[in-house]
Design a protein around this motif. Structure first.
Motif, PDB file in Angstrom:
ATOM      1  N   GLY A   1       0.807  -1.216   0.000  1.00 59.58           N
ATOM      2  CA  GLY A   1       0.000   0.000   0.000  1.00 59.58           C
ATOM      3  C   GLY A   1       0.837   1.261   0.000  1.00 59.58           C
ATOM      4  N   ALA A   2       0.151   2.391  -0.186  1.00 60.95           N
ATOM      5  CA  ALA A   2       0.821   3.681  -0.323  1.00 60.95           C
ATOM      6  C   ALA A   2       1.588   4.089   0.927  1.00 60.95           C
ATOM      7  CB  ALA A   2      -0.212   4.747  -0.673  1.00 60.95           C
ATOM      8  N   SER A   3       1.205   3.587   2.095  1.00 53.34           N
ATOM      9  CA  SER A   3       1.886   3.969   3.331  1.00 53.34           C
ATOM     10  C   SER A   3       3.329   3.490   3.355  1.00 53.34           C
ATOM     11  CB  SER A   3       1.138   3.406   4.541  1.00 53.34           C
ATOM     12  OG  SER A   3      -0.159   3.953   4.639  1.00 53.34           O
ATOM     13  N   VAL A   4       3.615   2.379   2.682  1.00 52.55           N
ATOM     14  CA  VAL A   4       4.991   1.881   2.615  1.00 52.55           C
ATOM     15  C   VAL A   4       5.884   2.906   1.934  1.00 52.55           C
ATOM     16  CG1 VAL A   4       6.491   0.110   1.609  1.00 52.55           C
ATOM     17  CG2 VAL A   4       4.300  -0.547   2.644  1.00 52.55           C
ATOM     18  N   GLU A   5       5.449   3.397   0.790  1.00 52.67           N
ATOM     19  CA  GLU A   5       6.238   4.394   0.063  1.00 52.67           C
ATOM     20  C   GLU A   5       6.314   5.710   0.826  1.00 52.67           C
ATOM     21  OE1 GLU A   5       5.850   4.218  -4.464  1.00 52.67           O
ATOM     22  OE2 GLU A   5       3.958   3.315  -3.787  1.00 52.67           O
ATOM     23  N   ALA A   6       5.216   6.125   1.428  1.00 52.46           N
ATOM     24  CA  ALA A   6       5.208   7.395   2.160  1.00 52.46           C
ATOM     25  C   ALA A   6       6.195   7.367   3.321  1.00 52.46           C
ATOM     26  CB  ALA A   6       3.801   7.705   2.660  1.00 52.46           C
ATOM     27  N   LEU A   7       6.241   6.246   4.052  1.00 51.88           N
ATOM     28  CA  LEU A   7       7.141   6.144   5.194  1.00 51.88           C
ATOM     29  C   LEU A   7       8.594   6.075   4.742  1.00 51.88           C
ATOM     30  CD1 LEU A   7       7.652   5.910   8.190  1.00 51.88           C
ATOM     31  CD2 LEU A   7       7.148   3.450   8.045  1.00 51.88           C
ATOM     32  N   ALA A   8       8.870   5.310   3.684  1.00 50.95           N
ATOM     33  CA  ALA A   8      10.244   5.208   3.184  1.00 50.95           C
ATOM     34  C   ALA A   8      10.758   6.568   2.712  1.00 50.95           C
ATOM     35  CB  ALA A   8      10.312   4.183   2.060  1.00 50.95           C
ATOM     36  N   LYS A   9       9.921   7.331   2.035  1.00 46.94           N
ATOM     37  CA  LYS A   9      10.341   8.644   1.524  1.00 46.94           C
ATOM     38  C   LYS A   9      10.558   9.638   2.663  1.00 46.94           C
ATOM     39  CE  LYS A   9       8.095   8.051  -2.971  1.00 46.94           C
ATOM     40  NZ  LYS A   9       6.962   8.454  -3.849  1.00 46.94           N
ATOM     41  N   LEU A  10       9.681   9.613   3.662  1.00 48.49           N
ATOM     42  CA  LEU A  10       9.834  10.528   4.794  1.00 48.49           C
ATOM     43  C   LEU A  10      11.100  10.187   5.581  1.00 48.49           C
ATOM     44  CD1 LEU A  10       8.702  12.851   6.488  1.00 48.49           C
ATOM     45  CD2 LEU A  10       7.351  11.157   7.753  1.00 48.49           C
TER      46      LEU A  10
ATOM     47  N   LEU B   1       2.042   7.991  16.925  1.00 48.36           N
ATOM     48  CA  LEU B   1       1.746   8.861  18.066  1.00 48.36           C
ATOM     49  C   LEU B   1       0.298   9.314  18.091  1.00 48.36           C
ATOM     50  CD1 LEU B   1       4.858  11.214  18.407  1.00 48.36           C
ATOM     51  CD2 LEU B   1       4.286   9.182  19.734  1.00 48.36           C
ATOM     52  N   PHE B   2      -0.296   9.475  16.906  1.00 46.54           N
ATOM     53  CA  PHE B   2      -1.706   9.853  16.853  1.00 46.54           C
ATOM     54  C   PHE B   2      -2.410   8.849  15.951  1.00 46.54           C
ATOM     55  CE2 PHE B   2       1.197  12.612  14.615  1.00 46.54           C
ATOM     56  CZ  PHE B   2       0.807  12.601  13.283  1.00 46.54           C
ATOM     57  N   HIS B   3      -3.464   8.251  16.486  1.00 42.03           N
ATOM     58  CA  HIS B   3      -4.013   7.027  15.902  1.00 42.03           C
ATOM     59  C   HIS B   3      -5.183   7.238  14.962  1.00 42.03           C
ATOM     60  CE1 HIS B   3      -2.373   5.246  19.908  1.00 42.03           C
ATOM     61  NE2 HIS B   3      -1.418   5.329  18.994  1.00 42.03           N
ATOM     62  N   SER B   4      -5.595   8.471  14.758  1.00 43.00           N
ATOM     63  CA  SER B   4      -6.752   8.695  13.891  1.00 43.00           C
ATOM     64  C   SER B   4      -6.344   9.014  12.455  1.00 43.00           C
ATOM     65  CB  SER B   4      -7.605   9.845  14.444  1.00 43.00           C
ATOM     66  OG  SER B   4      -6.844  11.041  14.516  1.00 43.00           O
ATOM     67  N   SER B   5      -5.029   8.900  12.152  1.00 44.74           N
ATOM     68  CA  SER B   5      -4.556   9.245  10.804  1.00 44.74           C
ATOM     69  C   SER B   5      -5.072   8.227   9.796  1.00 44.74           C
ATOM     70  CB  SER B   5      -3.042   9.301  10.779  1.00 44.74           C
ATOM     71  OG  SER B   5      -2.481   8.091  11.236  1.00 44.74           O
ATOM     72  N   ARG B   6      -5.429   8.741   8.617  1.00 50.48           N
ATOM     73  CA  ARG B   6      -5.969   7.873   7.577  1.00 50.48           C
ATOM     74  C   ARG B   6      -5.180   7.952   6.276  1.00 50.48           C
ATOM     75  NH1 ARG B   6      -7.855   5.994  11.338  1.00 50.48           N
ATOM     76  NH2 ARG B   6     -10.033   5.593  11.899  1.00 50.48           N
ATOM     77  N   ASP B   7      -4.690   9.135   5.919  1.00 53.94           N
ATOM     78  CA  ASP B   7      -3.949   9.227   4.664  1.00 53.94           C
ATOM     79  C   ASP B   7      -2.518   8.737   4.881  1.00 53.94           C
ATOM     80  OD1 ASP B   7      -2.043  11.875   4.868  1.00 53.94           O
ATOM     81  OD2 ASP B   7      -3.869  12.066   6.079  1.00 53.94           O
ATOM     82  N   PRO B   8      -1.862   8.225   3.828  1.00 55.63           N
ATOM     83  CA  PRO B   8      -0.531   7.615   3.970  1.00 55.63           C
ATOM     84  C   PRO B   8       0.520   8.554   4.545  1.00 55.63           C
ATOM     85  CG  PRO B   8      -1.508   7.019   1.864  1.00 55.63           C
ATOM     86  CD  PRO B   8      -2.412   8.053   2.461  1.00 55.63           C
ATOM     87  N   GLU B   9       0.521   9.805   4.122  1.00 56.82           N
ATOM     88  CA  GLU B   9       1.555  10.734   4.569  1.00 56.82           C
ATOM     89  C   GLU B   9       1.429  11.023   6.064  1.00 56.82           C
ATOM     90  OE1 GLU B   9      -0.184  11.089   1.758  1.00 56.82           O
ATOM     91  OE2 GLU B   9       1.475  10.629   0.394  1.00 56.82           O
ATOM     92  N   THR B  10       0.193  11.215   6.537  1.00 55.01           N
ATOM     93  CA  THR B  10       0.003  11.477   7.963  1.00 55.01           C
ATOM     94  C   THR B  10       0.346  10.245   8.794  1.00 55.01           C
ATOM     95  OG1 THR B  10      -1.762  13.033   7.419  1.00 55.01           O
ATOM     96  CG2 THR B  10      -1.623  12.300   9.696  1.00 55.01           C
TER      97      THR B  10
ATOM     98  N   ALA C   1       2.554   8.028   7.983  1.00 56.95           N
ATOM     99  CA  ALA C   1       4.016   7.947   7.969  1.00 56.95           C
ATOM    100  C   ALA C   1       4.622   8.886   9.005  1.00 56.95           C
ATOM    101  CB  ALA C   1       4.539   8.278   6.570  1.00 56.95           C
ATOM    102  N   LEU C   2       4.119  10.115   9.067  1.00 61.77           N
ATOM    103  CA  LEU C   2       4.615  11.082  10.045  1.00 61.77           C
ATOM    104  C   LEU C   2       4.351  10.596  11.463  1.00 61.77           C
ATOM    105  CD1 LEU C   2       5.774  13.852  10.781  1.00 61.77           C
ATOM    106  CD2 LEU C   2       3.465  14.796  10.510  1.00 61.77           C
ATOM    107  N   SER C   3       3.164  10.078  11.708  1.00 61.22           N
ATOM    108  CA  SER C   3       2.799   9.571  13.028  1.00 61.22           C
ATOM    109  C   SER C   3       3.714   8.425  13.438  1.00 61.22           C
ATOM    110  CB  SER C   3       1.336   9.120  13.010  1.00 61.22           C
ATOM    111  OG  SER C   3       0.964   8.551  14.242  1.00 61.22           O
ATOM    112  N   ALA C   4       3.959   7.495  12.503  1.00 63.26           N
ATOM    113  CA  ALA C   4       4.792   6.328  12.800  1.00 63.26           C
ATOM    114  C   ALA C   4       6.243   6.733  13.021  1.00 63.26           C
ATOM    115  CB  ALA C   4       4.693   5.318  11.662  1.00 63.26           C
ATOM    116  N   LEU C   5       6.787   7.576  12.142  1.00 67.94           N
ATOM    117  CA  LEU C   5       8.192   7.947  12.261  1.00 67.94           C
ATOM    118  C   LEU C   5       8.440   8.760  13.529  1.00 67.94           C
ATOM    119  CD1 LEU C   5      10.879   7.590  10.869  1.00 67.94           C
ATOM    120  CD2 LEU C   5      10.481   9.716   9.630  1.00 67.94           C
ATOM    121  N   SER C   6       7.492   9.582  13.920  1.00 69.75           N
ATOM    122  CA  SER C   6       7.634  10.335  15.170  1.00 69.75           C
ATOM    123  C   SER C   6       7.751   9.386  16.356  1.00 69.75           C
ATOM    124  CB  SER C   6       6.436  11.271  15.356  1.00 69.75           C
ATOM    125  OG  SER C   6       6.338  12.207  14.318  1.00 69.75           O
ATOM    126  N   GLU C   7       6.919   8.357  16.372  1.00 74.10           N
ATOM    127  CA  GLU C   7       6.964   7.385  17.459  1.00 74.10           C
ATOM    128  C   GLU C   7       8.284   6.614  17.443  1.00 74.10           C
ATOM    129  OE1 GLU C   7       3.584   4.708  19.378  1.00 74.10           O
ATOM    130  OE2 GLU C   7       4.193   3.902  17.421  1.00 74.10           O
TER     131      GLU C   7
END
Length: 314
Positions: free
Chosen positions: A165-174, A282-291, A293-299
């Motif tokens: 899914g798109a979240s894989v690419e979003a997290l890798a790029k961030l 860190l914040f669990h209501s995120s739905r779009d891939p970029e948000t 990714a930001l939530s996961a990388l922050s944690e």
């Protein structure tokens, strides 16, 4: 997360035949944006990598480094509170003692970069007019008056992203934008192809039992990004057996409850299952891939900064 880039810059400039100085924060009084052991490298032509503040003192640091290079001698300079630079203040109100070391040859940079490439802990040791890189991690400490200090460095965090899914690419790029490397495992060949093109290691999963493809070290963060949770049980069980400082998995609390039952049924202990960060981020209501990714990388970054890596110093 700029340390590896700083030492890469040092090697690149030295290969060009340029003289360089290593700049190190020795001690901090009060508040400061960077901690003791933070490094900059300044080239004789004024180019530099790294930062010691939010931009307050970098110009003065470059000037001092160039002066140290011209003299061929190390020096320690105070910036902020108590500094001779009365026109340069740190907004935080603190003061920092900064060590400037002209580098006579390329051995120091080669040793540091070899440790970085091998993902091994190393220590920058500042002595009487000299500097060295030694293997293993030593606790940061410094005596400003004598100009002696040791500053241990752990390998930078690295992500092992497993999913589709798109979240894989979003997290890798961030992560890449923050100089954090990633390894990708995905059943989606298009994702693997797109991420491999700019140089991110990506391997194709062909079955749920491809656990032999999962690898790590103590400075690895596992991130599972499957919408189809049937993919993850064996792979996640294998990841939990391996060294890591973080393991997180995408999905709702209901999905994680089902995931936990499946892992326990596959022989994973209750305590080990409890170590999984889920819901992810860190914040669990995120739905779009970029948000997400930001939530996961922050944690992940928070987990890395608070981790105790004692026992992994060799």
């Amino acid at each position: 997360m700029d340390r590896d880039r700083v030492f890469a810059f040092l090697s690149d400039r030295q290969r060009e035949g340029r003289a360089c100085a290593l700049v190190t924060v020795m001690a901090v009084e009060g508040s400061s944006i960077r901690n003791p052991g933070t490094h900059m490298v300044v080239c004789e032509d004024g180019r530099f990598a790294g930062s010691l503040s939010g931009g307050c003192i970098e110009n003065a640091v470059v000037n001092e480094a160039q002066e140290a290079l011209r003299e061929g001698k190390p020096r320690i300079v105070r910036f902020g509170a108590g500094s001779p630079y009365i026109d340069i203040t740190l907004p935080c109100g603190g003061g920092i003692d900064v060590h400037f070391q002209p580098l006579a040859n390329q051995d120091f940079a080669k040793h540091c970069n070899a440790a970085i490439t091998a993902r091994k802990p190393f220590t920058v040791q500042i002595g009487s007019g000299q500097i060295a890189c030694i293997d293993g991690w030593q606790e940061p400490k410094a005596d400003v008056a004598s100009g002696i200090g040791t500053f241990g460095h752990w390998p930078q965090p690295r992500l092992c992203i497993i999913g589709h899914g798109a979240s894989v690419e979003a997290l890798a790029k961030l992560a890449s934008a923050m100089d954090i490397g990633s390894d990708i495992l995905s059943p989606d060949p298009d994702i693997c192809e797109r991420l491999a093109a700019p140089g991110t290691p990506a391997q194709l999963l062909t079955r749920t039992s491809d656990t032999h493809l999962v690898s790590s070290d103590p400075w690895t963060a596992f991130v599972f990004l499957f919408h189809d949770h049937d993919w993850e049980v064996k792979l996640l069980a294998r990841a939990l057996e391996l060294p890591h400082f973080y393991c997180g998995a995408m999905g709702s609390r209901k999905a994680h409850a089902a995931r936990s039952e499946a892992l326990i049924a596959n022989g994973v202990s209750v305590d080990t299952v409890a170590s999984i960060n889920a819901p992810l981020g860190l914040f669990h209501s995120s739905r779009d891939p970029e948000t997400l990714a930001l939530s996961a990388l922050s944690e992940i970054v928070r987990a890395y900064q608070s981790a105790d890596f004692a026992g992994h110093d060799a």
